[in-house]
Design a protein around this motif. Structure first.
Motif, mmCIF file in Angstrom:
data_model
loop_
_atom_site.group_PDB
_atom_site.id
_atom_site.type_symbol
_atom_site.label_atom_id
_atom_site.label_comp_id
_atom_site.label_asym_id
_atom_site.label_seq_id
_atom_site.Cartn_x
_atom_site.Cartn_y
_atom_site.Cartn_z
ATOM 1 N N GLU A 354 0.824 -1.210 0.000
ATOM 2 C CA GLU A 354 0.000 0.000 0.000
ATOM 3 C C GLU A 354 0.857 1.259 0.000
ATOM 4 O O GLU A 354 0.523 2.246 -0.663
ATOM 5 N N THR A 355 1.952 1.249 0.729
ATOM 6 C CA THR A 355 2.858 2.404 0.693
ATOM 7 C C THR A 355 3.483 2.536 -0.686
ATOM 8 O O THR A 355 3.618 3.649 -1.223
ATOM 9 N N PHE A 356 3.863 1.412 -1.279
ATOM 10 C CA PHE A 356 4.433 1.431 -2.635
ATOM 11 C C PHE A 356 3.461 2.088 -3.598
ATOM 12 O O PHE A 356 3.831 2.997 -4.364
ATOM 13 N N TRP A 357 2.198 1.666 -3.561
ATOM 14 C CA TRP A 357 1.238 2.208 -4.525
ATOM 15 C C TRP A 357 0.874 3.658 -4.211
ATOM 16 O O TRP A 357 0.558 4.435 -5.122
ATOM 17 N N ALA A 358 0.944 4.035 -2.947
ATOM 18 C CA ALA A 358 0.746 5.449 -2.614
ATOM 19 C C ALA A 358 1.837 6.308 -3.251
ATOM 20 O O ALA A 358 1.580 7.428 -3.736
ATOM 21 N N ALA A 359 3.053 5.788 -3.273
ATOM 22 C CA ALA A 359 4.162 6.518 -3.899
ATOM 23 C C ALA A 359 3.941 6.659 -5.405
ATOM 24 O O ALA A 359 4.209 7.728 -5.985
ATOM 25 N N GLU A 406 17.518 23.219 -11.729
ATOM 26 C CA GLU A 406 16.187 23.152 -12.345
ATOM 27 C C GLU A 406 15.619 21.737 -12.288
ATOM 28 O O GLU A 406 14.417 21.540 -12.042
ATOM 29 N N THR A 407 16.462 20.751 -12.502
ATOM 30 C CA THR A 407 16.005 19.365 -12.454
ATOM 31 C C THR A 407 15.635 18.960 -11.031
ATOM 32 O O THR A 407 14.617 18.283 -10.813
ATOM 33 N N LYS A 408 16.436 19.375 -10.060
ATOM 34 C CA LYS A 408 16.096 19.093 -8.667
ATOM 35 C C LYS A 408 14.758 19.717 -8.303
ATOM 36 O O LYS A 408 13.949 19.109 -7.583
ATOM 37 N N ALA A 409 14.511 20.919 -8.808
ATOM 38 C CA ALA A 409 13.249 21.595 -8.502
ATOM 39 C C ALA A 409 12.054 20.832 -9.087
ATOM 40 O O ALA A 409 10.981 20.783 -8.472
ATOM 41 N N LEU A 410 12.229 20.237 -10.265
ATOM 42 C CA LEU A 410 11.150 19.451 -10.857
ATOM 43 C C LEU A 410 10.884 18.170 -10.070
ATOM 44 O O LEU A 410 9.734 17.764 -9.881
ATOM 45 N N LEU A 411 11.949 17.523 -9.601
ATOM 46 C CA LEU A 411 11.803 16.251 -8.892
ATOM 47 C C LEU A 411 11.458 16.415 -7.417
ATOM 48 O O LEU A 411 10.878 15.507 -6.793
ATOM 49 N N GLN A 412 11.801 17.559 -6.829
ATOM 50 C CA GLN A 412 11.713 17.723 -5.388
ATOM 51 C C GLN A 412 10.322 17.474 -4.802
ATOM 52 O O GLN A 412 10.200 16.823 -3.746
ATOM 53 N N PRO A 413 9.222 17.962 -5.426
ATOM 54 C CA PRO A 413 7.914 17.705 -4.810
ATOM 55 C C PRO A 413 7.624 16.226 -4.616
ATOM 56 O O PRO A 413 7.117 15.824 -3.555
ATOM 57 N N TRP A 414 7.934 15.404 -5.618
ATOM 58 C CA TRP A 414 7.669 13.981 -5.463
ATOM 59 C C TRP A 414 8.673 13.336 -4.515
ATOM 60 O O TRP A 414 8.307 12.500 -3.677
ATOM 61 N N LEU A 415 9.944 13.737 -4.584
ATOM 62 C CA LEU A 415 10.937 13.175 -3.675
ATOM 63 C C LEU A 415 10.597 13.494 -2.225
ATOM 64 O O LEU A 415 10.797 12.653 -1.325
ATOM 65 N N ALA A 416 10.070 14.701 -1.991
ATOM 66 C CA ALA A 416 9.670 15.073 -0.628
ATOM 67 C C ALA A 416 8.525 14.190 -0.149
ATOM 68 O O ALA A 416 8.476 13.767 1.024
ATOM 69 N N ARG A 417 7.584 13.917 -1.037
ATOM 70 C CA ARG A 417 6.466 13.055 -0.682
ATOM 71 C C ARG A 417 6.942 11.622 -0.413
ATOM 72 O O ARG A 417 6.458 10.958 0.514
ATOM 73 N N LEU A 418 7.911 11.143 -1.201
ATOM 74 C CA LEU A 418 8.468 9.819 -0.948
ATOM 75 C C LEU A 418 9.089 9.753 0.450
ATOM 76 O O LEU A 418 8.935 8.753 1.174
ATOM 77 N N GLU A 419 9.773 10.822 0.832
ATOM 78 C CA GLU A 419 10.382 10.856 2.163
ATOM 79 C C GLU A 419 9.312 10.810 3.246
ATOM 80 O O GLU A 419 9.465 10.105 4.259
ATOM 81 N N GLU A 420 8.211 11.522 3.039
ATOM 82 C CA GLU A 420 7.108 11.490 4.006
ATOM 83 C C GLU A 420 6.536 10.086 4.150
ATOM 84 O O GLU A 420 6.139 9.672 5.248
ATOM 85 N N LEU A 421 6.505 9.366 3.037
ATOM 86 C CA LEU A 421 5.971 8.000 3.067
ATOM 87 C C LEU A 421 6.974 6.986 3.622
ATOM 88 O O LEU A 421 6.623 5.821 3.821
ATOM 89 N N GLY A 422 8.207 7.415 3.843
ATOM 90 C CA GLY A 422 9.240 6.510 4.309
ATOM 91 C C GLY A 422 9.883 5.704 3.204
ATOM 92 O O GLY A 422 10.508 4.659 3.451
ATOM 93 N N VAL A 423 9.749 6.194 1.960
ATOM 94 C CA VAL A 423 10.362 5.529 0.808
ATOM 95 C C VAL A 423 11.737 6.148 0.588
ATOM 96 O O VAL A 423 11.858 7.318 0.222
ATOM 97 N N ASN A 424 12.758 5.381 0.817
ATOM 98 C CA ASN A 424 14.127 5.890 0.729
ATOM 99 C C ASN A 424 14.703 5.644 -0.666
ATOM 100 O O ASN A 424 14.760 4.499 -1.128
ATOM 101 N N VAL A 425 15.110 6.731 -1.320
ATOM 102 C CA VAL A 425 15.728 6.609 -2.635
ATOM 103 C C VAL A 425 16.966 7.503 -2.690
ATOM 104 O O VAL A 425 17.076 8.487 -1.954
ATOM 105 N N ASP A 426 17.872 7.123 -3.555
ATOM 106 C CA ASP A 426 19.041 7.950 -3.857
ATOM 107 C C ASP A 426 18.881 8.402 -5.301
ATOM 108 O O ASP A 426 19.178 7.641 -6.228
#
Length: 623
Positions: A354-359, A406-426
């Motif tokens: 469920e966390t995976f699909w939320a991401a 600019e690329t970090k700014a595009l990815l940051q909203p989703w990466l921040a949400r992944l962090e909230e969900l506890g999904v760790n990515v590099d």
């Protein structure tokens, strides 16, 4: 680490001709560039009529193309004359790679081990005269036994004869011979094709792989097409790794696919062609300024904005192996842009499904803004039916002409949400000084097709993302496909509509936000009836769900299923009626045929096992 780039292997074949800074090629009418000499010196009178250009064949009422054993199969003398006319470049029954693995004169245990070890690598196939990188479409008759044991090596869907063409005249002679004899004709470049269009049982194949010249123009002027600027003219055998390197050396890039060994000036560009640069410049077909083409009549012509304009329109997106055999393509060149790329992955193993699909659901929110920003995201969803674990892979998020920030700014909203969900990515966000270096480092090497799978695709338009309800609906359908054990490959991309791009490219590309593929798999050792049922159920089930939520949209003709229903609408939409008219005008005798191409509904391959493959005679569909 990026992949090991293998581009040096074929660069010895490439000739780069730099035009002077003052050269300004002008587009001007020129109907016929060159026609073969119809005196046909050295050809005996009794077979000379088989090589004439512009003739009407005398077998137009035959139900099937002509095959070995038929009364009208060409004589040995006729084939020998063809060989002489093509400078002794006619190959008789070229051997598939895995022939060394089976009992017979070619058996070689050591070579079989080598072939098997590299079987899934595209580099091991594209310089073989008959190999198709779609074994399912070939008929599965000659694969390494450790991959699939066919118990013997038969020709299956491989051609009988191959013209290893290096001059337009070679192709002209082959086209004339096929038209006048009724022998099936196929066209092969590198053999990349999900649907097996480069094969055909006991056919005559025109192999264009060695048209390798590249010419650069600093200022190519096409007034009618409203273009003035740099351009490259490339032989159709030039592959992505070759043209990208040549363009980079001139400070440019060209629109081509992400796969490094694809022959992008052959079937790729004629089928439309999506690219890491498509969100900025449009499809590959949108870049074309001119073709040099052998027509169904055997003429060699220029097709551009002022000459043979119907042919020019059709060949920009109307599909390969349909309207003519291109020998060269001239395309627009673009700046070699600095590019930023990111690769990362995660699985449901520790976080739970469920966390995976939320991401994944959160990611759907960013498809429109990311595509509108000119990026290209190549991502996958892989189910594991045995463990119940789902995997996501971003390989890569590709941002041409974007800085690191600019690329970090595009990815940051989703990466921040992944962090909230506890999904760790590099995310490994890396900036490159050029498009070429980013491309070299970022994309995986394309593999040869699987032995027990086929892929269907859908172009999901902007309408699927306009409301939360629509985005929820799309997400639920993607999740359902994963839970049904469908491997998915996705491209978050839009195809901008550049100025003066009136061509045959499917209009659905202009509205696309997510180009999606899903695959059906079956037991490779099952019966033909079981395999066919699995494929039909896939079309009526998972693929139909995708069609139902995207009414009026389409599919991509180069990455699709041979069983795609109403393929004319799916692959060309509102362009299909005009394409049918042009097919009747430009190739009235159906000299050119490949499955699911324009007009191909008039023909059917009567395969020996009843499956959708090339292992059978090509015959007319009876009313």
């Amino acid at each position: 680490m990026g992949r090991q780039h293998n581009g040096s292997r074929a660069l010895g074949l490439l000739t780069l001709l730099a035009a002077s800074a003052t050269a300004t090629p002008l587009v001007k009418p020129a109907k016929v560039v060159q026609t073969v000499d119809n005196t046909l010196k050295g050809v005996t009178a009794n077979v000379k009529n088989l090589f004439l250009s512009g003739t009407t064949p005398n077998n137009t009422s035959s139900r099937c193309k002509v095959y070995p054993g038929d009364r009208n199969w060409p004589s040995d003398a006729a084939w020998a004359s063809l060989n002489k006319l093509v400078d002794n470049r006619l190959l008789n029954r070229p051997d598939p790679l895995a022939a060394v693995c089976y009992n017979g004169p070619l058996y070689n245990a050591e070579e079989c081990v080598k072939v098997t070890a590299h079987w899934n690598e595209s580099y091991s196939h594209f310089d073989n005269a008959v190999e198709m990188m779609s074994p399912v479409a070939q008929g599965m008759t000659c694969l390494p036994p450790n991959i699939f044991d066919s118990h013997n090596c038969t020709r299956g869907g491989f051609p009988m004869y191959v013209i290893n063409a290096t001059k337009p005249e070679h192709i002209q002679h082959g086209v004339n011979f096929a038209r006048n004899t009724g022998v099936r004709l196929v066209v092969k470049n590198t053999g990349h094709d999900f649907l097996g269009k480069s094969g055909g049982k006991d056919a005559l194949s025109v192999w264009t792989h060695y048209f390798k010249d590249i010419e650069y123009f600093e200022n190519y002027e096409d007034k009618e097409g409203n273009y003035s600027g740099p351009a490259f003219k490339a032989g159709v055998g030039v592959q992505a790794f070759e043209i990208y390197k040549a363009a980079h050396e001139k400070g440019h890039s060209v629109v081509g696919g992400e796969g490094e060994t694809v022959g992008i000036f052959g079937g790729y560009i004629q089928g439309g062609g999506h690219s890491p640069l498509t969100s900025l410049y449009g499809t590959g077909a949108d870049q074309v300024l001119a073709f040099e083409v052998v027509t169904a009549d055997g003429d060699y012509v220029i097709a551009n904005s002022t000459s043979n304009t119907d042919l020019f329109w059709a060949m920009r997106g109307g599909g390969g192996s349909t309207f003519g055999v291109a020998t060269s393509v001239t395309v627009k060149a673009h700046p070699d842009l600095p590019t930023t790329a990111s690769r990362f992955s995660f699985t449901s193993e520790k976080m739970g499904n469920e966390t995976f699909w939320a991401a994944i659901r959160d990611y759907v929110e960013y498809f429109v803004p990311n595509a509108d920003a000119g990026t290209y995201a190549y991502w996958t969803l892989i189910p594991n039916v045995f463990t119940g674990i789902f995997s996501f892979g971003m390989s890569p998020f590709f941002a041409p002409n974007k800085t690191l920030e600019e690329t970090k700014a595009l990815l940051q909203p989703w990466l921040a949400r992944l962090e909230e969900l506890g999904v760790n990515v590099d995310p490994n966000i890396t900036h490159f000084p050029s498009y070429y270096e980013a491309w070299q480092s970022s994309f995986p090497l394309e593999a040869v097709g699987k032995i027990n799978a086929t892929t269907g695709s859908r172009l999901f338009p902007r309408a699927n993302f306009e409301t939360k309800e629509k985005r929820d609906e799309l997400f639920q359908n993607l999740r359902q496909s994963s839970e049904n054990n469908r491997v998915q490959v996705h491209f978050n991309i839009k195809a901008v509509d550049p100025a003066n791009s009136d061509n045959a490219v499917n209009s659905a590309w202009r509205e696309n936000i997510l180009f999606s593929q899903q695959a059906v798999r079956w037991n490779p050792n099952g019966t033909a009836a079981e395999t066919l049922k699995a494929r039909q159920d896939f079309q009526s089930g998972d693929m139909q769900r995708w069609r139902d939520i995207s009414p009026g949209a389409g599919s991509y003709l180069a990455e699709a299923d041979r069983l795609e229903p109403d393929f004319g609408q799916a692959f060309w939409g509102d362009k299909y009626p005009r394409l049918l008219e042009l097919k009747a005008k430009l190739d009235p005798y159906d000299v050119f045929f490949a499955h699911t191409t324009v007009g191909s509904e008039r023909w059917k391959v009567e395969s020996v096992d009843g499956l959708p493959n090339e292992n059978g005679k090509l015959c007319r569909v009876e009313n």
